[in-house]
Design a protein around this motif. Sequence first.
Motif, mmCIF file in Angstrom:
data_model
loop_
_atom_site.group_PDB
_atom_site.id
_atom_site.type_symbol
_atom_site.label_atom_id
_atom_site.label_comp_id
_atom_site.label_asym_id
_atom_site.label_seq_id
_atom_site.Cartn_x
_atom_site.Cartn_y
_atom_site.Cartn_z
ATOM 1 N N TYR A 142 0.580 -1.276 -0.008
ATOM 2 C CA TYR A 142 0.022 -0.032 0.067
ATOM 3 C C TYR A 142 0.925 1.144 -0.266
ATOM 4 O O TYR A 142 2.030 1.092 0.533
ATOM 5 C CB TYR A 142 -0.855 0.138 1.177
ATOM 6 N N ALA A 143 0.270 2.412 -0.661
ATOM 7 C CA ALA A 143 0.790 3.466 -0.846
ATOM 8 C C ALA A 143 -0.298 4.724 -0.190
ATOM 9 O O ALA A 143 -1.430 4.563 -0.879
ATOM 10 C CB ALA A 143 1.459 3.909 -2.051
ATOM 11 N N PHE A 144 -0.084 5.469 0.813
ATOM 12 C CA PHE A 144 -1.173 6.348 1.345
ATOM 13 C C PHE A 144 -0.784 7.703 0.832
ATOM 14 O O PHE A 144 0.510 8.276 1.116
ATOM 15 C CB PHE A 144 -1.279 6.189 2.668
ATOM 16 N N HIS A 145 -1.506 8.300 0.191
ATOM 17 C CA HIS A 145 -1.327 9.675 -0.140
ATOM 18 C C HIS A 145 -2.313 10.745 0.606
ATOM 19 O O HIS A 145 -3.569 10.737 0.175
ATOM 20 C CB HIS A 145 -1.606 9.746 -1.796
ATOM 21 N N TYR A 146 -1.635 11.183 1.527
ATOM 22 C CA TYR A 146 -2.482 11.897 2.521
ATOM 23 C C TYR A 146 -3.275 13.261 1.764
ATOM 24 O O TYR A 146 -4.608 13.252 2.110
ATOM 25 C CB TYR A 146 -1.740 12.522 3.881
#
Length: 233
Positions: A144-148
């Motif tokens: 996963y990659a979280f783009h705030y």
Amino acid sequence: MTDRQLRILFVEDELNLAEIVRESLESRGFQVTHLATASTALEAYYNQKPDILILDVMLPDADGFALARQIRATDMDTPVIFLTSRSLPQDVVTGFESGGNDYLKKPFSMEELVVRIKALTSKSRTLFREMADPDAPVIIGSQYAFHYRQALLKRNEVIVSLTAREAELLKLFLLNRNQVMDRKSILLHIWGNDDFFTGRSLDVFITRLRKYLQHDPEVRIMNIRGVGYKLIG
């Protein structure tokens, strides 16, 4: 930040109530801009950049939830308090999903409103809210990659659009990754109170985050019995 420096954008179309609230807040040293419509409020928000917004849910040209969603499209940080006569639990959940930090039912006392304003704007509330680079993706586990800033969670080609509150909660977990966070602290830092309705809302959001993250066995949001939660991954 002192009370006298605090700038409040207050949106309420019940003029008698609005006058009482405005005068009461100003008597306590707050700077208050009162408006009665969503359209004028949105313009004032961009021009003034207030420290906190207090939004009535039922407005003549839109509802406060829609206004909050417009603001959350570019601003995930400015606290929002909803004022409403609605009492259904789903309305509370909708308020938080729209980006609200707190939800105050009418009639309310000025003392309660002031306490909630202070809780949402106090320096202690920002302890878990700072990211080194809010625009950089945060890697979770191995998938996963979280783009705030964009409120997006990406796994390979799969992209999940998060609500403002889901993004805030995931951000809080990631800033405290592999650490136990007590339930009350989560509620106070995200919503500014730990009442029954916010507690139920937190349960809903935890379930949703677990569902989004279920595809990577390295990532877990653990229940710590009698304390709170811990994100591993």
